[in-house]
Structures are given as structure tokens and as C-alpha cells.
Motif scaffolding. Structure first.
Motif, short mmCIF file in Angstrom:
data_model
loop_
_atom_site.label_atom_id
_atom_site.label_comp_id
_atom_site.label_asym_id
_atom_site.label_seq_id
_atom_site.Cartn_x
_atom_site.Cartn_y
_atom_site.Cartn_z
N VAL A 15 0.84 -1.21 0.00
CA VAL A 15 0.00 0.00 0.00
C VAL A 15 0.87 1.25 0.00
O VAL A 15 0.62 2.22 -0.74
N ALA A 16 1.93 1.25 0.80
CA ALA A 16 2.83 2.41 0.85
C ALA A 16 3.54 2.59 -0.49
O ALA A 16 3.64 3.72 -0.99
N THR A 17 3.99 1.50 -1.08
CA THR A 17 4.66 1.57 -2.39
C THR A 17 3.70 2.11 -3.44
O THR A 17 4.06 2.98 -4.24
N ASN A 18 2.48 1.61 -3.43
CA ASN A 18 1.48 2.10 -4.37
C ASN A 18 1.26 3.60 -4.20
O ASN A 18 1.21 4.35 -5.19
N SER A 19 1.14 4.05 -2.97
CA SER A 19 0.92 5.48 -2.71
C SER A 19 2.06 6.34 -3.26
O SER A 19 1.84 7.39 -3.84
N ILE A 20 3.27 5.87 -3.08
CA ILE A 20 4.45 6.61 -3.56
C ILE A 20 4.50 6.63 -5.08
O ILE A 20 4.78 7.67 -5.70
N LEU A 21 4.22 5.49 -5.71
CA LEU A 21 4.39 5.38 -7.16
C LEU A 21 3.23 5.95 -7.96
O LEU A 21 3.36 6.15 -9.18
#
Length: 150
Positions: A15-21
Motif C-alpha cells: 500500500v505504501a509503495t502504491n501510494s508513492i508510485l
């Protein structure tokens, strides 16, 4: 992505990676943007693909466990959203080279059904299977539109 077997940790990282990307979808094309995308791709394209194929392969083995299924489907939705962000500006060579793995997984997810995760009384809120299937369709649509561009 992570060596953890704790799905709350794995899903948190995804979820954090998705938010960043997500920013890759809304930024004007530039050399700096492509440098950022390349930097990220070099670090996550292979582990993301391996995680995707592993999780898709686990679905049948946990078909009777709604909690585990929901964790895996949530992970797959996030993986699909990350894939979307990484492919939004241009189709990375790595993903083109590994298209069979992604398309095989996408096909399985589009056909996936499990009555344990379907609430017959729920008519408004999509379930975890629906959410994964929507993310697959969005990726396929993105690829279809890329194919049409001059």
C-alpha cells in the motif's frame, strides 16, 4: 519486496509503495521522471513479478480460508496498482519480456470465483475479488491503449 510472511506487513509495504508510485501517473513526461521510474524499476520489477506469480499461485491452496484469501487478494490489488503506475508512462522492457507471466496471472484473476468471499446481500460495496478484477481490467486497458498510440 519483503521477506516477511506476515500479510499485514506485506500489505502495508504494498500500500505504501502504491501510494508513492501513483505520482508516476500524473507527472508530465520528462527525463527526470524517466530516471525516477528507471531507478524504481531496477529495484522492484523482478521482486514484484515474483510476488505476483507466487500470490496468484497460492489462491487455489487457500480457497477454504476467507481471511487468507482476503489478505492475498488485497496484496494482488496493490500489486496490480503498482504495475499500473510503473507502466503508465511507457511499457518497461522487463514487463514486456515477462508479459506471459503477467497475462497468465491476469487471466486467472479475471476468471477467479470463490463463494466464500461473495456477500449476496451486498449490492453496493465491491468485494475483494471484484476489486482485484477491476485492477486487472485497468491494466489490460492501459496496455490496450498503449498499443493504439502512434
Amino acid at each position: 519486496f519483503t521477506t516477511s510472511s506476515d500479510w499485514s506487513v506485506i500489505n502495508g509495504v504494498l500500500v505504501a509503495t502504491n501510494s508513492i508510485l501513483k505520482r508516476f501517473r500524473y507527472v508530465q513526461r520528462s527525463d527526470a521522471l524517466y530516471a525516477d521510474i528507471l531507478y524504481v524499476l531496477q529495484r522492484i520489477q523482478e521482486p514484484l513479478t515474483k510476488l505476483f506469480t507466487t500470490v496468484v499461485g497460492q489462491l487455489d491452496g487457500i480457497a477454504g480460508d476467507p481471511r487468507q484469501l482476503t489478505c492475498r487478494l488485497n496484496a494482488l490489488r496493490s500489486i496490480n496498482r503498482i504495475f499500473y503506475s510503473l507502466n503508465y508512462q511507457d511499457l518497461p522492457e522487463y514487463f514486456e519480456d515477462h508479459m506471459a507471466e503477467w497475462m497468465t496471472g491476469f487471466a486467472k484473476l479475471l476468471e477467479y470465483k470463490n463463494p466464500l468471499l461473495v456477500d449476496p446481500d451486498e449490492e453496493v460495496q465491491p468485494g475483494p475479488i471484484d476489486e482485484v478484477q477491476v485492477s486487472v481490467v485497468q491494466n489490460l486497458n492501459l496496455y490496450g491503449n498503449k498499443d493504439e498510440e502512434p
